[in-house]
Structures are given as structure tokens and as C-alpha cells.
Design an enzyme around this catalytic site. Sequence first.
Site, mmCIF file in Angstrom:
data_model
loop_
_atom_site.group_PDB
_atom_site.id
_atom_site.type_symbol
_atom_site.label_atom_id
_atom_site.label_comp_id
_atom_site.label_asym_id
_atom_site.label_seq_id
_atom_site.Cartn_x
_atom_site.Cartn_y
_atom_site.Cartn_z
ATOM 1 N N GLU A 5 -20.542 -62.046 55.720
ATOM 2 C CA GLU A 5 -19.936 -61.709 57.014
ATOM 3 C C GLU A 5 -20.253 -62.782 58.059
ATOM 4 O OE1 GLU A 5 -19.999 -56.842 56.695
ATOM 5 O OE2 GLU A 5 -21.886 -57.924 56.916
ATOM 6 N N GLU B 202 -23.090 -53.870 49.231
ATOM 7 C CA GLU B 202 -23.656 -52.761 49.997
ATOM 8 C C GLU B 202 -23.598 -51.419 49.267
ATOM 9 O OE1 GLU B 202 -22.556 -55.834 53.132
ATOM 10 O OE2 GLU B 202 -21.738 -55.120 51.222
#
Length: 255
Positions: free
Chosen positions: A113, A133
Site C-alpha cells: 500500500e 491480511e
Amino acid sequence: MGVIHLIRHGRLAELRLDNPAKLNCLTPAMLSDLARHCDEIDGDAGCLGVVVTAEGERAFCTGADITAWADLSPADFARQWVRGGHRIFDRLARLSKPTVAALTGPAFGGGLELAAACDIRVMVPAASLALPEAGVGIVPGWSGTQRLMRLLPEPVVKEMALFGRRLSAERALALGFVAEVAGDARGAAFAIAGRLEAMSPRAVEVAKYMIHAAAGEDGAAMVEALGSGMIGASADKAEGVAAFRAKRKPEFPGE
């Protein structure tokens, strides 16, 4: 604890992640560093561009430090960690200076990210990208399901976020997510950033605003910034300010 250094190389700035013992995972202190450095860079008219790098070759960044958020309440996790980190990554994405990320190793989760918040990316052949995640019971929180959807095809983001598949450097290049695959990613990133020396800083800044407006990256602010820049150079603006200071009625020339 980790730190992000701001290092000057003439008219280029380097933001270097320094937490190699933990594969450069991001801590609260590092996020604070990033926000502070972005403010300093944006206020520096002499800075032409930014290269984001990381210490060591084991990883660019493997995401957020789990120990920093594992014991947070659901409300604090959402408010402090996710929203706070998202705000700081947005700050990086919306810098007025062009940014190049040098992925010298894997970029996972928050590391991916972070790279996605830069304008372009360079990657070493052995590096890979991932959104792991779901494997620890959470979801991407710093734009992994939002900004990445503008940079990669939907099925590819789903591969990573839903199935845990990794994206190779070769495939990332073919998809246009990285600009170049090079053995010396840091050197290649600085070579690209060095081209800014031959460009008009103001033209580059405005072009970045225009592209971001088209891509939906804070489009409202980008449109208003462009409009304000244009009106700021007008005779009407100069007359308006002069009239205000002289406490008289303005006589706008319409120019």
C-alpha cells in the site's frame, strides 16, 4: 522501534525505511516520521522529487507491525490505526512532488500500500507483492482495496486479497504496476527521478494534479488547486487583493 529517514541528494529527497530487523514493517513512530517528512518536502520549493527506499535487501516492507495494533480495541483499531495510517498514506500520494518507490525486496500488506501511494515503482526481479491480511484475520486497511483497484485489474487484487497469491515482478511489470524491473532498483529509481532536473517543476506539479483529478485521487482538491493556481496569476486577483488592502471597491479588469 523503527524510523524513516529523510535524506537529501541535491534536489532529490530520499525517504528511507529503517527497521530491517523486522523486515521494515511499519510502526507508529515510522508513520509519524512519514507524515512529518511529507510536510517538510511539500514546503521545500527546491525539492524536485522523492525516492522511497528501504534498508537491507530482505524486504522493502512487510506491512504493519502486528505488535502495534494486536491489542487495540475494535474502535481504536479502526480510528487510530486504520484511519490514521490511511490519512498518512494519502498525504504521500498527494505530494506536489513526483515519487518513485524502489522495491528492493518483498512488499506485503502495508508495504504494498505504501508503494501504491507513490507515483511509479521500480522492482528487483526476485521481489514479490502480496496482500496477506486475511491470513491473520484482518483486511487491507491503508488503501489495498481502494487505491490498488485503480492500479491493477480487479481479478488481480482479488487473487491477492482473497486467495493470498503473490504477484511476481515480471507480472507486475506486464500489468503496468511497476515501471521497470532492475537488479539495482534503488539506482534505477534515482535515475528516473534524476530526469526531473530537465523538467519544469511547475509543469510537473500541475501535470500530476491533472492526472490525479482524472484518476480520482482526491479529485475535488485537485480541481480546486488547479483553478486556484490559474486565478492566482490573474489581474483580477491582483486587483482584488489591492482593493482589499486599500479598503476600496475593486475595479476588476477581467484579465
